[in-house]
Write a protein that holds these residues in place. Structure first.
Motif, PDB file in Angstrom:
ATOM      1  N   ARG A   1       2.278  14.675   8.494  1.00 48.54           N
ATOM      2  CA  ARG A   1       1.519  14.570   9.745  1.00 48.54           C
ATOM      3  C   ARG A   1       0.556  15.751   9.893  1.00 48.54           C
ATOM      4  O   ARG A   1      -0.583  15.577  10.344  1.00 48.54           O
ATOM      5  CB  ARG A   1       2.481  14.503  10.930  1.00 48.54           C
ATOM      6  CG  ARG A   1       1.824  13.989  12.228  1.00 48.54           C
ATOM      7  CD  ARG A   1       2.890  13.846  13.297  1.00 48.54           C
ATOM      8  NE  ARG A   1       2.361  13.261  14.520  1.00 48.54           N
ATOM      9  CZ  ARG A   1       2.499  11.992  14.886  1.00 48.54           C
ATOM     10  NH1 ARG A   1       3.116  11.142  14.080  1.00 48.54           N
ATOM     11  NH2 ARG A   1       2.015  11.545  16.023  1.00 48.54           N
TER      12      ARG A   1
ATOM     13  N   LEU B   1      -2.314  14.997   7.810  1.00 52.15           N
ATOM     14  CA  LEU B   1      -3.146  13.984   8.457  1.00 52.15           C
ATOM     15  C   LEU B   1      -4.027  14.626   9.531  1.00 52.15           C
ATOM     16  O   LEU B   1      -5.167  14.188   9.752  1.00 52.15           O
ATOM     17  CB  LEU B   1      -2.249  12.897   9.065  1.00 52.15           C
ATOM     18  CG  LEU B   1      -2.928  11.689   9.712  1.00 52.15           C
ATOM     19  CD1 LEU B   1      -3.834  10.967   8.728  1.00 52.15           C
ATOM     20  CD2 LEU B   1      -1.873  10.728  10.264  1.00 52.15           C
TER      21      LEU B   1
ATOM     22  N   VAL C   1      -4.134  14.108  15.715  1.00 54.15           N
ATOM     23  CA  VAL C   1      -3.374  12.854  15.593  1.00 54.15           C
ATOM     24  C   VAL C   1      -2.878  12.451  16.980  1.00 54.15           C
ATOM     25  O   VAL C   1      -2.166  13.214  17.654  1.00 54.15           O
ATOM     26  CB  VAL C   1      -2.198  13.008  14.623  1.00 54.15           C
ATOM     27  CG1 VAL C   1      -1.356  11.731  14.598  1.00 54.15           C
ATOM     28  CG2 VAL C   1      -2.709  13.326  13.218  1.00 54.15           C
TER      29      VAL C   1
ATOM     30  N   VAL D   1      -5.605   4.899  11.958  1.00 50.85           N
ATOM     31  CA  VAL D   1      -4.949   4.865  10.644  1.00 50.85           C
ATOM     32  C   VAL D   1      -3.782   3.879  10.615  1.00 50.85           C
ATOM     33  O   VAL D   1      -3.325   3.479   9.536  1.00 50.85           O
ATOM     34  CB  VAL D   1      -4.471   6.261  10.229  1.00 50.85           C
ATOM     35  CG1 VAL D   1      -5.656   7.210  10.092  1.00 50.85           C
ATOM     36  CG2 VAL D   1      -3.441   6.823  11.204  1.00 50.85           C
TER      37      VAL D   1
ATOM     38  N   ILE E   1      -2.165  -0.920   8.512  1.00 49.57           N
ATOM     39  CA  ILE E   1      -2.502   0.476   8.238  1.00 49.57           C
ATOM     40  C   ILE E   1      -3.804   0.555   7.453  1.00 49.57           C
ATOM     41  O   ILE E   1      -4.230  -0.405   6.806  1.00 49.57           O
ATOM     42  CB  ILE E   1      -1.395   1.196   7.443  1.00 49.57           C
ATOM     43  CG1 ILE E   1      -1.284   0.638   6.014  1.00 49.57           C
ATOM     44  CG2 ILE E   1      -0.057   1.103   8.166  1.00 49.57           C
ATOM     45  CD1 ILE E   1      -0.435   1.476   5.093  1.00 49.57           C
TER      46      ILE E   1
ATOM     47  N   TYR F   1      -0.060   9.771   3.655  1.00 48.74           N
ATOM     48  CA  TYR F   1       0.498  10.398   4.851  1.00 48.74           C
ATOM     49  C   TYR F   1       1.502   9.493   5.575  1.00 48.74           C
ATOM     50  O   TYR F   1       1.923   9.823   6.686  1.00 48.74           O
ATOM     51  CB  TYR F   1      -0.622  10.789   5.818  1.00 48.74           C
ATOM     52  CG  TYR F   1      -1.742  11.563   5.173  1.00 48.74           C
ATOM     53  CD1 TYR F   1      -1.509  12.772   4.520  1.00 48.74           C
ATOM     54  CD2 TYR F   1      -3.045  11.066   5.186  1.00 48.74           C
ATOM     55  CE1 TYR F   1      -2.544  13.478   3.911  1.00 48.74           C
ATOM     56  CE2 TYR F   1      -4.089  11.762   4.590  1.00 48.74           C
ATOM     57  CZ  TYR F   1      -3.826  12.963   3.945  1.00 48.74           C
ATOM     58  OH  TYR F   1      -4.854  13.658   3.346  1.00 48.74           O
TER      59      TYR F   1
ATOM     60  N   PRO G   1       1.228   6.466   7.200  1.00 45.59           N
ATOM     61  CA  PRO G   1       0.808   6.149   8.577  1.00 45.59           C
ATOM     62  C   PRO G   1       1.685   5.116   9.264  1.00 45.59           C
ATOM     63  O   PRO G   1       1.899   5.196  10.477  1.00 45.59           O
ATOM     64  CB  PRO G   1      -0.629   5.648   8.399  1.00 45.59           C
ATOM     65  CG  PRO G   1      -0.707   5.178   6.979  1.00 45.59           C
ATOM     66  CD  PRO G   1       0.199   6.104   6.206  1.00 45.59           C
TER      67      PRO G   1
ATOM     68  N   GLN H   1       4.726   6.968  10.411  1.00 37.69           N
ATOM     69  CA  GLN H   1       4.365   7.848  11.528  1.00 37.69           C
ATOM     70  C   GLN H   1       4.219   7.054  12.824  1.00 37.69           C
ATOM     71  O   GLN H   1       4.679   7.483  13.895  1.00 37.69           O
ATOM     72  CB  GLN H   1       3.043   8.580  11.214  1.00 37.69           C
ATOM     73  CG  GLN H   1       3.044   9.419   9.956  1.00 37.69           C
ATOM     74  CD  GLN H   1       3.849  10.707  10.074  1.00 37.69           C
ATOM     75  OE1 GLN H   1       4.336  11.055  11.155  1.00 37.69           O
ATOM     76  NE2 GLN H   1       3.992  11.417   8.967  1.00 37.69           N
TER      77      GLN H   1
END
Length: 389
Positions: free
Chosen positions: A201, A204, A210, A279, A298, A305, A307, A310
């Motif tokens: 993260r 990212l 983010v 993302v 995504i 990363y 996504p 996350q």
């Protein structure tokens, strides 16, 4: 051979007048106010059988249009107490035998809506109407095997000396949203995995701050939906030709369903952005105290990363912080590699054959045909997996 709806239509006049309402009715003929009221009283939530969703599917979605319904009404008040969208076995799988199949709602849950204040009456009425429509069996796909709706049907079947047959089943991931999210994630993933995800993260964040965003209001939902559709089509689903945007009927269905559910606060679109770049995005339905994680898209340029993971971590925190939500259905396949390690609760989902008459040889024919169909489908899936490897 005529299908179920045709069989019901050609019964003698005396038989047709013996019931107060047709055994099968078009799904679109169900009065929306009655349907919404039933959904509020349903003994088991099912976001995919909410009227805003199911009617959009039946109107335009590829291969799922013009569903019929078994509808149960209270004998005195004429209140809708049960609803089961269905189609004929012939139409569903080209098997010319007299059975009804739960109409697929473009989601992986087909548990019918049954009034919690009249569970046995509603379940009995739904089964009786299926018989009156000429069906010898009901095939329920993707039902919660130990859910309250299935238990109501089992109670009526047991009373009538009938037993359902589980055709196939699997264990699906779900979330206990009553827990503290950080404790839940730490117990599920462990400190080492969470540390790695935090590192990803931070990487990212090199592309911009983010931010996790939740769109709820109708004016927010439309642009968020288009973001989701673009992300989904840009990834592996687009490469396989299964993205919603790639089929006109599917795109029309989702663009109708999401705003309709937003009007009743039964839908959210979640988006993870790095700076101004989305993302990852997902669609979440809400019914009573349960959420349903419908789809995820995504931007694969950011795949390193994680996504999708996350976004799911943020969704987990979001749902656990919401006092209105106590659980969430992943609506994912068995052994899903992304969601299973994060959402550690489990429940059984299956396809069930419900016989409608005792000692009926036709049910054995239906059962044999469905077993053969499952074998063929599994063989096809194995071939596809080998080809993809």
């Amino acid at each position: 051979m005529v299908d179920i709806a045709q069989q019901a239509a050609i019964k003698p006049a005396s038989a047709r007048h013996a019931v107060a309402a047709p055994a099968l009715v078009p799904l679109k003929s169900i009065e929306s106010g009655q349907w919404r009221a039933l959904a509020q009283r349903a003994v088991e939530p099912n976001g995919y059988y909410l009227p805003g969703w199911a009617l959009a599917v039946s109107a335009t979605a590829r291969g799922r249009t013009d569903a019929s319904a078994l509808a149960a009404f209270d004998g005195s008040s004429k209140r809708l107490i049960g609803l089961m969208p269905v189609t004929s076995l012939r139409r569903a799988w080209k098997i010319p035998l007299p059975a009804l199949v739960s109409a697929h709602p473009y989601g992986t849950l087909c548990s019918p809506l049954i009034d919690r204040d009249a569970t046995v009456e509603a379940a009995a009425s739904l089964l009786r109407q299926a018989r009156e429509a000429g069906a010898h069996a009901l095939v329920l796909n993707d039902v919660a095997l130990d859910g309250a709706a299935m238990n109501a049907l089992k109670q009526v079947l047991d009373r009538d000396g009938l037993k359902p047959r589980v055709l196939s089943s699997y264990i699906r991931a779900s979330l206990d949203a009553t827990q503290d999210s950080e404790t839940l994630l730490r117990d599920a993933l462990g400190t080492k995995k969470l540390k790695e995800l935090r590192r990803q993260r931070h990487r990212l964040e090199e592309h911009g701050p983010v931010v996790f965003d939740v769109a709820r209001k109708p004016e927010e939902i439309t642009p968020a939906l288009e973001t989701f559709l673009q992300l989904e089509a840009s990834g592996w689903k687009g490469k396989r030709g299964t993205a919603l945007l790639q089929h006109a009927g599917d795109a029309t269905f989702i663009r109708r369903a999401i705003p309709a559910l937003a009007e009743t606060a039964q839908c959210e679109i979640i988006t993870l952005r790095a700076g101004t770049t989305p993302v990852a995005a997902g669609i979440v339905l809400r019914h009573q105290d349960r959420a349903f994680f419908f789809k995820l898209g995504i931007d694969e340029r950011f795949a390193r990363y994680s996504p999708g993971v996350q976004l799911t971590l943020d969704l987990t925190r979001h749902l656990c912080a919401d006092p209105a939500i106590s659980s969430a259905d992943s609506t994912a396949s068995a052994d899903h590699p992304m969601i299973n390690p994060i959402w550690r609760e489990r429940f059984a989902i299956g396809d069930v054959l419900i016989p409608l008459r005792r000692h009926d040889p036709v049910v054995a024919l239906i059962h044999g045909a469905l077993v053969g169909l499952n074998v063929a489908h599994e063989a096809a899936r194995r071939v596809i997996r080998l080809l993809r490897k």
